[in-house]
Design a protein around this motif. Structure first.
Motif, PDB file in Angstrom:
ATOM      1  N   PHE A  67      53.973  44.041  47.188  1.00 59.63           N
ATOM      2  CA  PHE A  67      52.537  43.852  47.361  1.00 59.63           C
ATOM      3  C   PHE A  67      52.132  42.403  47.039  1.00 59.63           C
ATOM      4  CE2 PHE A  67      48.410  43.660  45.237  1.00 59.63           C
ATOM      5  CZ  PHE A  67      47.582  44.086  46.258  1.00 59.63           C
ATOM      6  N   MET A  68      52.627  41.912  45.914  1.00 60.82           N
ATOM      7  CA  MET A  68      52.295  40.533  45.536  1.00 60.82           C
ATOM      8  C   MET A  68      52.850  39.540  46.553  1.00 60.82           C
ATOM      9  SD  MET A  68      52.559  40.388  41.382  1.00 60.82           S
ATOM     10  CE  MET A  68      54.164  41.149  41.179  1.00 60.82           C
ATOM     11  N   GLU A  69      54.027  39.859  47.097  1.00 62.07           N
ATOM     12  CA  GLU A  69      54.611  38.992  48.122  1.00 62.07           C
ATOM     13  C   GLU A  69      53.680  38.935  49.340  1.00 62.07           C
ATOM     14  OE1 GLU A  69      58.512  40.207  49.406  1.00 62.07           O
ATOM     15  OE2 GLU A  69      58.922  38.233  50.278  1.00 62.07           O
ATOM     16  N   ASP A 115      31.882  38.874  41.937  1.00 58.78           N
ATOM     17  CA  ASP A 115      33.033  37.983  42.138  1.00 58.78           C
ATOM     18  C   ASP A 115      34.121  38.318  41.124  1.00 58.78           C
ATOM     19  OD1 ASP A 115      31.813  36.481  44.150  1.00 58.78           O
ATOM     20  OD2 ASP A 115      30.874  35.131  42.698  1.00 58.78           O
ATOM     21  N   TYR A 116      35.354  38.173  41.573  1.00 59.00           N
ATOM     22  CA  TYR A 116      36.494  38.402  40.675  1.00 59.00           C
ATOM     23  C   TYR A 116      37.599  37.451  41.108  1.00 59.00           C
ATOM     24  CZ  TYR A 116      40.426  40.725  38.391  1.00 59.00           C
ATOM     25  OH  TYR A 116      41.533  40.990  37.622  1.00 59.00           O
ATOM     26  N   SER A 117      38.210  36.758  40.156  1.00 54.43           N
ATOM     27  CA  SER A 117      39.322  35.896  40.554  1.00 54.43           C
ATOM     28  C   SER A 117      40.608  36.399  39.933  1.00 54.43           C
ATOM     29  CB  SER A 117      39.054  34.447  40.164  1.00 54.43           C
ATOM     30  OG  SER A 117      38.832  34.374  38.789  1.00 54.43           O
ATOM     31  N   SER A 158      42.096  46.696  49.198  1.00 59.25           N
ATOM     32  CA  SER A 158      41.422  47.902  48.724  1.00 59.25           C
ATOM     33  C   SER A 158      42.220  48.492  47.576  1.00 59.25           C
ATOM     34  CB  SER A 158      41.206  48.902  49.851  1.00 59.25           C
ATOM     35  OG  SER A 158      42.407  49.180  50.481  1.00 59.25           O
ATOM     36  N   THR A 159      41.501  49.111  46.678  1.00 61.04           N
ATOM     37  CA  THR A 159      42.115  49.576  45.433  1.00 61.04           C
ATOM     38  C   THR A 159      41.393  50.839  44.977  1.00 61.04           C
ATOM     39  OG1 THR A 159      42.571  48.891  43.118  1.00 61.04           O
ATOM     40  CG2 THR A 159      40.656  47.910  44.151  1.00 61.04           C
ATOM     41  N   THR A 160      42.124  51.711  44.299  1.00 64.63           N
ATOM     42  CA  THR A 160      41.490  52.902  43.727  1.00 64.63           C
ATOM     43  C   THR A 160      41.983  53.063  42.295  1.00 64.63           C
ATOM     44  OG1 THR A 160      43.241  54.449  44.360  1.00 64.63           O
ATOM     45  CG2 THR A 160      41.515  54.093  45.980  1.00 64.63           C
ATOM     46  N   ARG A 161      41.195  53.756  41.503  1.00 60.77           N
ATOM     47  CA  ARG A 161      41.656  54.209  40.179  1.00 60.77           C
ATOM     48  C   ARG A 161      41.472  55.713  40.143  1.00 60.77           C
ATOM     49  NH1 ARG A 161      38.879  49.225  37.336  1.00 60.77           N
ATOM     50  NH2 ARG A 161      40.697  47.862  37.194  1.00 60.77           N
ATOM     51  N   ILE A 162      42.560  56.395  39.886  1.00 63.24           N
ATOM     52  CA  ILE A 162      42.531  57.856  39.819  1.00 63.24           C
ATOM     53  C   ILE A 162      43.305  58.313  38.582  1.00 63.24           C
ATOM     54  CG2 ILE A 162      42.452  58.111  42.347  1.00 63.24           C
ATOM     55  CD1 ILE A 162      45.414  58.813  42.242  1.00 63.24           C
ATOM     56  N   ASN A 173      56.321  49.320  43.780  1.00 63.38           N
ATOM     57  CA  ASN A 173      56.207  48.419  44.940  1.00 63.38           C
ATOM     58  C   ASN A 173      55.276  47.227  44.699  1.00 63.38           C
ATOM     59  OD1 ASN A 173      57.418  48.188  47.533  1.00 63.38           O
ATOM     60  ND2 ASN A 173      55.425  48.494  48.493  1.00 63.38           N
ATOM     61  N   TYR A 174      55.084  46.882  43.440  1.00 69.02           N
ATOM     62  CA  TYR A 174      54.132  45.821  43.117  1.00 69.02           C
ATOM     63  C   TYR A 174      54.653  44.445  43.553  1.00 69.02           C
ATOM     64  CZ  TYR A 174      50.498  43.505  40.291  1.00 69.02           C
ATOM     65  OH  TYR A 174      49.438  42.756  39.864  1.00 69.02           O
ATOM     66  N   ASP A 175      55.976  44.262  43.472  1.00 67.39           N
ATOM     67  CA  ASP A 175      56.546  42.982  43.902  1.00 67.39           C
ATOM     68  C   ASP A 175      56.281  42.727  45.391  1.00 67.39           C
ATOM     69  OD1 ASP A 175      58.305  40.597  43.259  1.00 67.39           O
ATOM     70  OD2 ASP A 175      59.410  41.509  44.926  1.00 67.39           O
TER      71      ASP A 175
HETATM   72  C1  MYR Z   1      38.372  45.493  37.474  1.00 68.03           C
HETATM   73  O1  MYR Z   1      37.750  46.528  37.741  1.00 68.03           O
HETATM   74  O2  MYR Z   1      39.385  45.518  36.780  1.00 68.03           O
HETATM   75  C2  MYR Z   1      37.882  44.210  37.980  1.00 68.03           C
HETATM   76  C3  MYR Z   1      37.861  44.090  39.421  1.00 68.03           C
HETATM   77  C4  MYR Z   1      39.169  44.309  40.087  1.00 68.03           C
HETATM   78  C5  MYR Z   1      39.158  43.793  41.475  1.00 68.03           C
HETATM   79  C6  MYR Z   1      40.303  44.100  42.324  1.00 68.03           C
HETATM   80  C7  MYR Z   1      41.589  43.996  41.654  1.00 68.03           C
HETATM   81  C8  MYR Z   1      42.614  43.433  42.502  1.00 68.03           C
HETATM   82  C9  MYR Z   1      43.739  43.003  41.635  1.00 68.03           C
HETATM   83  C10 MYR Z   1      44.908  42.692  42.443  1.00 68.03           C
HETATM   84  C11 MYR Z   1      45.986  42.069  41.644  1.00 68.03           C
HETATM   85  C12 MYR Z   1      47.052  41.707  42.568  1.00 68.03           C
HETATM   86  C13 MYR Z   1      47.763  40.484  42.241  1.00 68.03           C
HETATM   87  C14 MYR Z   1      48.503  40.066  43.430  1.00 68.03           C
END
Ligand code: MYR
Length: 132
Positions: free
Chosen positions: A17-19, A69-71, A104-108, A13-15
């Motif tokens: 999400f990006m949309e 910060d993260y871009s 919000s994001t998780t790594r598992i 479902n990444y598409d």
């Molecule tokens: C890291 O731990 O890798 C660096 C920080 C990550 C911050 C959150 C990541 C969000 C990435 C979303 C990508 C979605 C593109 C639409």
């Protein structure tokens, strides 16, 4: 446990999400196959991550619980934090600087794989990584 080189294997479902993130079709098509690779090095509370994709190479350093910060590859700027939930779950909350909305994001871990989940404005996605 997060240490090592992780290569994205597949997306769920990444598409969509990006949309939801407002990314246009052409960029989404490229991003779906970005060959994302994360080299993760954890030392206690400190992480250093080398992110490589077809778009860029980026070095990221952060300390758990400390805002940074993260871009995104398209220039969207965010800031937020990662925290641990136990030994093997990372939880991140990041705010977009342009509109104040939260990603919000998780790594598992699931078996041998590392799964990163993403959630933004009601749309969820996953990217599944295999250890290189
Ligand atoms: C890291 O731990 O890798 C660096 C920080 C990550 C911050 C959150 C990541 C969000 C990435 C979303 C990508 C979605 C593109 C639409």
């Amino acid at each position: 446990a997060f240490n090592g080189t992780w290569k994205v294997d597949r997306n769920v479902n990444y598409d969509k999400f990006m949309e939801q993130m407002g990314i246009n079709l052409m960029k989404r098509k490229l991003a779906e196959h970005d060959n994302l690779k994360l080299v993760i090095e954890q030392n206690g509370n400190k992480f250093s991550i080398k992110e490589t994709s077809r778009f860029r190479t980026k070095d990221i350093e952060f300390t758990l619980g400390v805002q940074f910060d993260y871009s995104l590859a398209d220039g969207t700027e965010m800031n937020g934090t990662w925290e641990m939930d136990g030994d093997s779950v990372m939880k991140g909350n990041f705010t977009r600087k342009d509109n104040g909305k939260i990603l919000s994001t998780t790594r598992i871990f699931e078996g041998e794989e590392m799964v990163q989940t993403y959630s933004y404005e009601g749309v969820d996605a996953k990217r599944i990584f295999k250890k290189a």
